[in-house]
Design a protein around this motif. Structure first.
Motif, PDB file in Angstrom:
ATOM      1  N   VAL A  54       0.963  -1.189  -0.080  1.00  0.00           N
ATOM      2  CA  VAL A  54       0.025   0.142   0.067  1.00  0.00           C
ATOM      3  C   VAL A  54       0.850   1.199   0.014  1.00  0.00           C
ATOM      4  CG1 VAL A  54      -1.668   1.405   1.420  1.00  0.00           C
ATOM      5  CG2 VAL A  54      -1.947  -1.064   1.051  1.00  0.00           C
ATOM      6  N   ARG A  55       1.947   1.152   0.772  1.00  0.00           N
ATOM      7  CA  ARG A  55       2.912   2.425   0.741  1.00  0.00           C
ATOM      8  C   ARG A  55       3.544   2.634  -0.424  1.00  0.00           C
ATOM      9  NH1 ARG A  55       2.778   6.362   4.582  1.00  0.00           N
ATOM     10  NH2 ARG A  55       3.118   5.159   6.327  1.00  0.00           N
ATOM     11  N   LEU A  56       3.824   1.728  -1.098  1.00  0.00           N
ATOM     12  CA  LEU A  56       4.630   1.729  -2.619  1.00  0.00           C
ATOM     13  C   LEU A  56       3.481   2.047  -3.388  1.00  0.00           C
ATOM     14  CD1 LEU A  56       7.043   1.345  -4.405  1.00  0.00           C
ATOM     15  CD2 LEU A  56       6.420  -1.046  -4.374  1.00  0.00           C
ATOM     16  N   ALA A  57       2.286   1.778  -3.358  1.00  0.00           N
ATOM     17  CA  ALA A  57       1.379   2.186  -4.419  1.00  0.00           C
ATOM     18  C   ALA A  57       1.272   3.689  -4.085  1.00  0.00           C
ATOM     19  CB  ALA A  57      -0.117   1.466  -4.243  1.00  0.00           C
ATOM     20  N   GLU A  58       1.453   4.409  -2.688  1.00  0.00           N
ATOM     21  CA  GLU A  58       0.832   5.636  -2.579  1.00  0.00           C
ATOM     22  C   GLU A  58       2.176   6.628  -3.129  1.00  0.00           C
ATOM     23  OE1 GLU A  58       1.082   5.851   1.621  1.00  0.00           O
ATOM     24  OE2 GLU A  58      -1.145   5.117   1.923  1.00  0.00           O
ATOM     25  N   THR A  59       3.330   5.835  -3.029  1.00  0.00           N
ATOM     26  CA  THR A  59       4.716   6.870  -3.387  1.00  0.00           C
ATOM     27  C   THR A  59       5.219   6.707  -4.787  1.00  0.00           C
ATOM     28  OG1 THR A  59       6.101   5.279  -2.676  1.00  0.00           O
ATOM     29  CG2 THR A  59       5.304   6.734  -0.979  1.00  0.00           C
ATOM     30  N   LEU A  60       4.983   5.386  -5.291  1.00  0.00           N
ATOM     31  CA  LEU A  60       5.378   4.780  -6.587  1.00  0.00           C
ATOM     32  C   LEU A  60       6.963   4.925  -6.467  1.00  0.00           C
ATOM     33  CD1 LEU A  60       2.677   5.696  -9.073  1.00  0.00           C
ATOM     34  CD2 LEU A  60       2.875   3.480  -8.087  1.00  0.00           C
ATOM     35  N   HIS A  61       7.634   4.940  -5.278  1.00  0.00           N
ATOM     36  CA  HIS A  61       9.087   5.094  -5.421  1.00  0.00           C
ATOM     37  C   HIS A  61       9.483   4.214  -4.114  1.00  0.00           C
ATOM     38  CE1 HIS A  61      13.005   7.065  -4.470  1.00  0.00           C
ATOM     39  NE2 HIS A  61      12.763   7.440  -5.664  1.00  0.00           N
ATOM     40  N   PHE A  62      10.348   3.085  -4.568  1.00  0.00           N
ATOM     41  CA  PHE A  62      10.992   2.282  -3.530  1.00  0.00           C
ATOM     42  C   PHE A  62      11.763   2.952  -2.501  1.00  0.00           C
ATOM     43  CE2 PHE A  62      10.136  -0.967  -6.544  1.00  0.00           C
ATOM     44  CZ  PHE A  62       9.596  -1.769  -5.814  1.00  0.00           C
ATOM     45  N   GLY A  63      12.538   3.939  -2.636  1.00  0.00           N
ATOM     46  CA  GLY A  63      13.251   4.580  -1.618  1.00  0.00           C
ATOM     47  C   GLY A  63      12.358   5.241  -0.606  1.00  0.00           C
ATOM     48  N   ARG A 111      10.906   4.373 -13.345  1.00  0.00           N
ATOM     49  CA  ARG A 111       9.557   4.512 -13.142  1.00  0.00           C
ATOM     50  C   ARG A 111       8.991   3.279 -12.461  1.00  0.00           C
ATOM     51  NH1 ARG A 111       5.262   2.752 -16.279  1.00  0.00           N
ATOM     52  NH2 ARG A 111       3.219   4.007 -16.136  1.00  0.00           N
ATOM     53  N   VAL A 112       8.109   3.281 -11.415  1.00  0.00           N
ATOM     54  CA  VAL A 112       7.448   2.429 -10.702  1.00  0.00           C
ATOM     55  C   VAL A 112       5.914   2.626 -11.165  1.00  0.00           C
ATOM     56  CG1 VAL A 112       6.725   1.134  -8.672  1.00  0.00           C
ATOM     57  CG2 VAL A 112       9.090   2.078  -9.121  1.00  0.00           C
ATOM     58  N   ALA A 113       5.134   1.534 -11.503  1.00  0.00           N
ATOM     59  CA  ALA A 113       3.703   1.631 -11.789  1.00  0.00           C
ATOM     60  C   ALA A 113       3.082   0.507 -11.452  1.00  0.00           C
ATOM     61  CB  ALA A 113       3.541   2.058 -13.174  1.00  0.00           C
TER      62      ALA A 113
END
Length: 307
Positions: free
Chosen positions: A10-19, A54-56
């Motif tokens: 869920v957090r990754l979906a919010e930020t779309l950035h692993f770091g 890019r992360v999507a």
């Protein structure tokens, strides 16, 4: 599948950035990435498209995240419900009261509540015209006794009783000795008007804007019944009060005159819709029992019907 993996996705979906997602979760990026990848392997589906820049979310990922958010919300609610049974969270009920509260019924309500929940300590906060909703929704108090009307989707309003309104006039006013007057007699008068910050519909109710079709003339802005009484007696303002307030707030410079055609005033309790703690619900039970057995102790009051 672990709860923390749902949270990480869920957090990754919010930020779309692993770091950034890893930083927000206070975990090393390599460990964070490993948890997401492990979950994808377990599910047998790719949740995120990854590229160097890019992360999507994939369609499968979007569907999974939506359900994961629901699960996490339900877990949080379950934890909150369990916590309500901890004595440390039940020992205080913070009650906000505006002006005369429920009049003569107020001590009865509190007495019944103490019988129901002798383990709960009561704390009281005096509310003003401008903070009577804000203190509740901001969690400064748990329940309030206020005067309708209110419209706010964050609170649950439970009517207690309704009663007539009166006009509050300067002693020198030509109508101060009248047996009764009409709302129309007040429409051209300058009102002691609720200060900026009071709920708009609430403020206009007391100044009879519904009958006038526009805002009243303003003698001055006030935040409390005490300030209104001073404005009436010293500045020649007028106001409308519930009948209970006329009995409980005496002032040598103010005359109370019955309003024969004013919409009645309703006193109500309010609590946050999201607050389901047992000791908060017990207050509603205490109010109901007090009304059933003691409403006759409030002259002119009739039981209010829930909206």
């Amino acid at each position: 599948m672990e709860i923390r993996q749902l949270r990480y996705v869920v957090r990754l979906a919010e930020t779309l950035h692993f770091g950034r997602a890893a930083q927000l979760e206070h975990i090393a990026q390599s460990a964070f990435s490993g948890h997401v990848a492990r979950l994808e392997r377990e599910l047998g589906v790719q949740l995120f498209d990854r590229s160097p820049h890019r992360v999507a979310l994939t369609p499968a990922g979007a569907a999974f995240v939506e359900r994961a958010e629901q699960i996490l919300a339900q877990l949080a609610e379950a934890a909150a419900d369990a916590l309500t049974y901890s004595p440390s969270h039940q020992q205080v009920l913070r009650i906000g009261m505006f002006a005369e509260a429920a009049g003569e019924l107020t001590p009865v309500i509190l007495s019944v509540y103490r019988e129901l929940r002798p383990d709960v300590r009561l704390e009281f906060t005096e509310l003003t015209m401008v903070d009577q909703l804000e203190k509740l929704v901001s969690d400064e108090v748990d329940v309030t006794i206020v005067r309708a009307p209110f419209e706010d989707d964050r609170i649950r309003l439970r009517p207690i009783f309704s009663e007539p309104r009166v006009a509050a006039l300067p002693r020198s006013h030509p109508l101060a000795d009248a047996a009764s007057i009409s709302v129309d007699d007040l429409l051209d008068e300058p009102f002691a008007t609720a200060a900026t910050g009071a709920p708009a519909g609430w403020a206009s109710y007391w100044t009879c804007d519904d009958r006038r079709g526009e805002q009243s003339r303003v003698a001055t802005r006030v935040r409390s019944v005490g300030e209104s009484l001073m404005a009436i007696s010293c500045l020649g303002a007028v106001d409308t009060f519930p009948q209970t307030a006329a009995r409980l707030f005496h002032h040598s410079g103010v005359a109370y005159v019955p309003l024969r055609d004013a919409a009645p005033s309703t006193v109500a309790t309010a609590a946050r819709l999201s607050d389901r703690r047992p000791h908060v619900h017990a207050f509603a039970v205490a109010v109901e029992r007090a009304v059933e057995g003691h409403l006759a102790g409030v002259p002119g009051a009739v039981r209010a019907q829930a909206a």
